[in-house]
Design a protein around this motif. Structure first.
Motif, PDB file in Angstrom:
ATOM      1  N   GLN A  61       6.621   2.813  13.283  1.00 56.82           N
ATOM      2  CA  GLN A  61       6.206   3.252  11.953  1.00 56.82           C
ATOM      3  C   GLN A  61       4.768   3.777  11.944  1.00 56.82           C
ATOM      4  OE1 GLN A  61       7.086  -0.663  10.294  1.00 56.82           O
ATOM      5  NE2 GLN A  61       8.468   0.357   8.856  1.00 56.82           N
ATOM      6  N   ILE A  62       4.155   3.881  13.124  1.00 56.12           N
ATOM      7  CA  ILE A  62       2.759   4.293  13.227  1.00 56.12           C
ATOM      8  C   ILE A  62       2.655   5.571  14.053  1.00 56.12           C
ATOM      9  CG2 ILE A  62       0.461   3.630  14.045  1.00 56.12           C
ATOM     10  CD1 ILE A  62       1.439   0.697  13.762  1.00 56.12           C
ATOM     11  N   THR A  63       1.918   6.528  13.540  1.00 61.02           N
ATOM     12  CA  THR A  63       1.637   7.752  14.281  1.00 61.02           C
ATOM     13  C   THR A  63       0.122   7.874  14.411  1.00 61.02           C
ATOM     14  OG1 THR A  63       3.603   8.834  13.398  1.00 61.02           O
ATOM     15  CG2 THR A  63       1.895  10.256  14.314  1.00 61.02           C
ATOM     16  N   ILE A  64      -0.337   8.050  15.655  1.00 56.09           N
ATOM     17  CA  ILE A  64      -1.764   8.195  15.906  1.00 56.09           C
ATOM     18  C   ILE A  64      -2.046   9.659  16.188  1.00 56.09           C
ATOM     19  CG2 ILE A  64      -3.678   7.565  17.420  1.00 56.09           C
ATOM     20  CD1 ILE A  64      -2.175   4.888  17.871  1.00 56.09           C
ATOM     21  N   MET A  65      -2.980  10.214  15.445  1.00 55.08           N
ATOM     22  CA  MET A  65      -3.365  11.607  15.603  1.00 55.08           C
ATOM     23  C   MET A  65      -4.806  11.638  16.100  1.00 55.08           C
ATOM     24  SD  MET A  65      -0.654  13.250  14.581  1.00 55.08           S
ATOM     25  CE  MET A  65      -1.261  14.911  14.439  1.00 55.08           C
ATOM     26  N   ARG A  66      -5.036  12.302  17.242  1.00 54.16           N
ATOM     27  CA  ARG A  66      -6.387  12.443  17.797  1.00 54.16           C
ATOM     28  C   ARG A  66      -6.866  13.862  17.539  1.00 54.16           C
ATOM     29  NH1 ARG A  66      -3.055   9.823  20.748  1.00 54.16           N
ATOM     30  NH2 ARG A  66      -3.452   7.691  21.374  1.00 54.16           N
ATOM     31  N   SER A  67      -8.065  13.954  17.033  1.00 48.44           N
ATOM     32  CA  SER A  67      -8.599  15.257  16.673  1.00 48.44           C
ATOM     33  C   SER A  67      -9.922  15.504  17.393  1.00 48.44           C
ATOM     34  CB  SER A  67      -8.830  15.333  15.162  1.00 48.44           C
ATOM     35  OG  SER A  67      -9.574  16.468  14.839  1.00 48.44           O
ATOM     36  N   PRO A  68     -10.037  16.637  18.114  1.00 50.11           N
ATOM     37  CA  PRO A  68     -11.305  16.959  18.769  1.00 50.11           C
ATOM     38  C   PRO A  68     -12.410  17.291  17.750  1.00 50.11           C
ATOM     39  CG  PRO A  68      -9.682  18.695  19.155  1.00 50.11           C
ATOM     40  CD  PRO A  68      -9.001  17.594  18.411  1.00 50.11           C
ATOM     41  N   ARG A  69     -12.026  17.694  16.554  1.00 50.82           N
ATOM     42  CA  ARG A  69     -13.010  18.016  15.514  1.00 50.82           C
ATOM     43  C   ARG A  69     -13.581  16.760  14.862  1.00 50.82           C
ATOM     44  NH1 ARG A  69     -10.771  22.043  11.385  1.00 50.82           N
ATOM     45  NH2 ARG A  69     -12.944  21.954  10.755  1.00 50.82           N
ATOM     46  N   ARG A  70     -12.826  15.683  14.919  1.00 46.33           N
ATOM     47  CA  ARG A  70     -13.250  14.427  14.299  1.00 46.33           C
ATOM     48  C   ARG A  70     -14.222  13.733  15.249  1.00 46.33           C
ATOM     49  NH1 ARG A  70     -10.937  11.434  10.073  1.00 46.33           N
ATOM     50  NH2 ARG A  70      -9.304  12.964   9.793  1.00 46.33           N
ATOM     51  N   LYS A  71     -15.424  13.445  14.799  1.00 45.53           N
ATOM     52  CA  LYS A  71     -16.444  12.854  15.675  1.00 45.53           C
ATOM     53  C   LYS A  71     -16.589  11.342  15.480  1.00 45.53           C
ATOM     54  CE  LYS A  71     -17.441  16.813  17.381  1.00 45.53           C
ATOM     55  NZ  LYS A  71     -16.671  17.189  18.530  1.00 45.53           N
ATOM     56  N   ARG A  72     -16.667  10.887  14.235  1.00 43.49           N
ATOM     57  CA  ARG A  72     -16.886   9.464  13.995  1.00 43.49           C
ATOM     58  C   ARG A  72     -15.920   8.848  12.987  1.00 43.49           C
ATOM     59  NH1 ARG A  72     -22.993   8.976  12.429  1.00 43.49           N
ATOM     60  NH2 ARG A  72     -23.036  11.215  12.437  1.00 43.49           N
ATOM     61  N   THR A  73     -15.374   9.628  12.117  1.00 45.78           N
ATOM     62  CA  THR A  73     -14.574   9.065  11.028  1.00 45.78           C
ATOM     63  C   THR A  73     -13.161   8.704  11.475  1.00 45.78           C
ATOM     64  OG1 THR A  73     -13.845  11.243  10.296  1.00 45.78           O
ATOM     65  CG2 THR A  73     -15.852  10.336   9.276  1.00 45.78           C
ATOM     66  N   ILE A  74     -12.644   7.686  10.841  1.00 45.00           N
ATOM     67  CA  ILE A  74     -11.275   7.231  11.078  1.00 45.00           C
ATOM     68  C   ILE A  74     -10.613   7.173   9.711  1.00 45.00           C
ATOM     69  CG2 ILE A  74      -9.860   5.318  11.893  1.00 45.00           C
ATOM     70  CD1 ILE A  74     -12.400   4.682  13.696  1.00 45.00           C
ATOM     71  N   GLN A  75      -9.395   7.667   9.644  1.00 47.98           N
ATOM     72  CA  GLN A  75      -8.713   7.758   8.359  1.00 47.98           C
ATOM     73  C   GLN A  75      -7.266   7.310   8.528  1.00 47.98           C
ATOM     74  OE1 GLN A  75      -8.486  11.783   6.950  1.00 47.98           O
ATOM     75  NE2 GLN A  75      -7.705  11.199   4.946  1.00 47.98           N
ATOM     76  N   THR A  76      -6.707   6.760   7.459  1.00 46.20           N
ATOM     77  CA  THR A  76      -5.280   6.429   7.465  1.00 46.20           C
ATOM     78  C   THR A  76      -4.628   7.006   6.220  1.00 46.20           C
ATOM     79  OG1 THR A  76      -5.581   4.332   6.307  1.00 46.20           O
ATOM     80  CG2 THR A  76      -5.601   4.250   8.706  1.00 46.20           C
ATOM     81  N   LYS A  77      -3.359   7.285   6.355  1.00 46.04           N
ATOM     82  CA  LYS A  77      -2.527   7.683   5.224  1.00 46.04           C
ATOM     83  C   LYS A  77      -1.192   6.971   5.401  1.00 46.04           C
ATOM     84  CE  LYS A  77      -4.446  12.303   4.604  1.00 46.04           C
ATOM     85  NZ  LYS A  77      -4.168  13.725   4.639  1.00 46.04           N
ATOM     86  N   TYR A  78      -0.646   6.524   4.303  1.00 48.33           N
ATOM     87  CA  TYR A  78       0.665   5.884   4.334  1.00 48.33           C
ATOM     88  C   TYR A  78       1.607   6.783   3.557  1.00 48.33           C
ATOM     89  CZ  TYR A  78       4.118   2.147   4.294  1.00 48.33           C
ATOM     90  OH  TYR A  78       5.257   1.389   4.485  1.00 48.33           O
ATOM     91  N   VAL A  79       2.533   7.415   4.278  1.00 49.45           N
ATOM     92  CA  VAL A  79       3.431   8.379   3.661  1.00 49.45           C
ATOM     93  C   VAL A  79       4.862   8.066   4.082  1.00 49.45           C
ATOM     94  CG1 VAL A  79       3.986  10.832   3.413  1.00 49.45           C
ATOM     95  CG2 VAL A  79       1.610  10.123   3.751  1.00 49.45           C
ATOM     96  N   GLN A  80       5.735   7.877   3.112  1.00 50.28           N
ATOM     97  CA  GLN A  80       7.172   7.656   3.330  1.00 50.28           C
ATOM     98  C   GLN A  80       7.444   6.604   4.409  1.00 50.28           C
ATOM     99  OE1 GLN A  80       8.566  11.650   4.030  1.00 50.28           O
ATOM    100  NE2 GLN A  80       8.715  12.069   1.842  1.00 50.28           N
ATOM    101  N   GLY A  81       6.822   5.455   4.276  1.00 45.61           N
ATOM    102  CA  GLY A  81       7.073   4.346   5.185  1.00 45.61           C
ATOM    103  C   GLY A  81       6.437   4.476   6.559  1.00 45.61           C
ATOM    104  N   ARG A  82       5.577   5.439   6.734  1.00 42.62           N
ATOM    105  CA  ARG A  82       4.924   5.668   8.028  1.00 42.62           C
ATOM    106  C   ARG A  82       3.415   5.649   7.837  1.00 42.62           C
ATOM    107  NH1 ARG A  82       5.688   6.987  12.837  1.00 42.62           N
ATOM    108  NH2 ARG A  82       7.883   7.469  12.900  1.00 42.62           N
TER     109      ARG A  82
END
Length: 170
Positions: A5-26
């Protein structure tokens, strides 16, 4: 929450921030691409816990509707529907089952009460409703509380679980 139920997205543009979203049970967790695997594991765990707390709060708010409905039933039965109040479940009461602020007519019930038998839940609600009329634990207060037929039984239950006194701290 399991890993599917977890998807990890790595972004080269993202330097320090970490964000979560809960969408449709994921749960989607957005991380900087350059983060070490140990840091990533730490942050994934932290974000899962944060999401679970948030979900628990949403669930609690939904059950506040049931709590208000139940309290209104007792308001009509024991107080002729004359009480005006707000009542909610809270997660930050560790040494009390309930509390009442007479000045603003607000009642807070500990989430711990949710898992107790219904007659104990009802007692805690009635106990706090009585505080709207009697802010102390006076003789009149206890006379009113004891109109509830399971009051003594519920007090005994609360004593037996060892998390409070017969005369709740309120």
């Amino acid at each position: 929450m399991d890993a599917s139920q977890i998807t990890i997205m790595r972004s080269p543009r993202r330097k320090r921030t970490i964000q979560t979203k809960y969408v449709q049970g994921r749960l989607w967790i957005y991380l900087p691409a350059g983060m070490s695997s140990s840091e990533e594991a730490k942050w994934v765990d932290k974000m899962i816990q944060r999401n679970q707390r948030s979900e628990q709060k949403r669930t609690t708010r939904k059950s506040d509707t049931w709590l208000l409905h139940r309290a209104q039933i007792f308001n009509k039965r024991y107080f002729n529907g004359e009480l005006d109040f707000s009542i909610v479940y809270v997660s930050n009461q560790n040494s009390r089952f309930g509390s009442c602020t007479s000045a603003d007519k607000s009642i807070r019930i500990s989430e711990k009460v949710k898992t107790m038998p219904s007659w104990v839940q009802d007692y805690v609600i009635i106990h706090e409703l009585c505080h709207l009329l009697y802010p102390d634990h006076s003789k009149k207060f206890w006379e009113k509380v004891n109109e509830y037929p399971y009051a003594e039984r519920a007090k005994g239950y609360l004593i037996a679980i060892g998390s409070g006194e017969a005369e709740q701290k309120s």
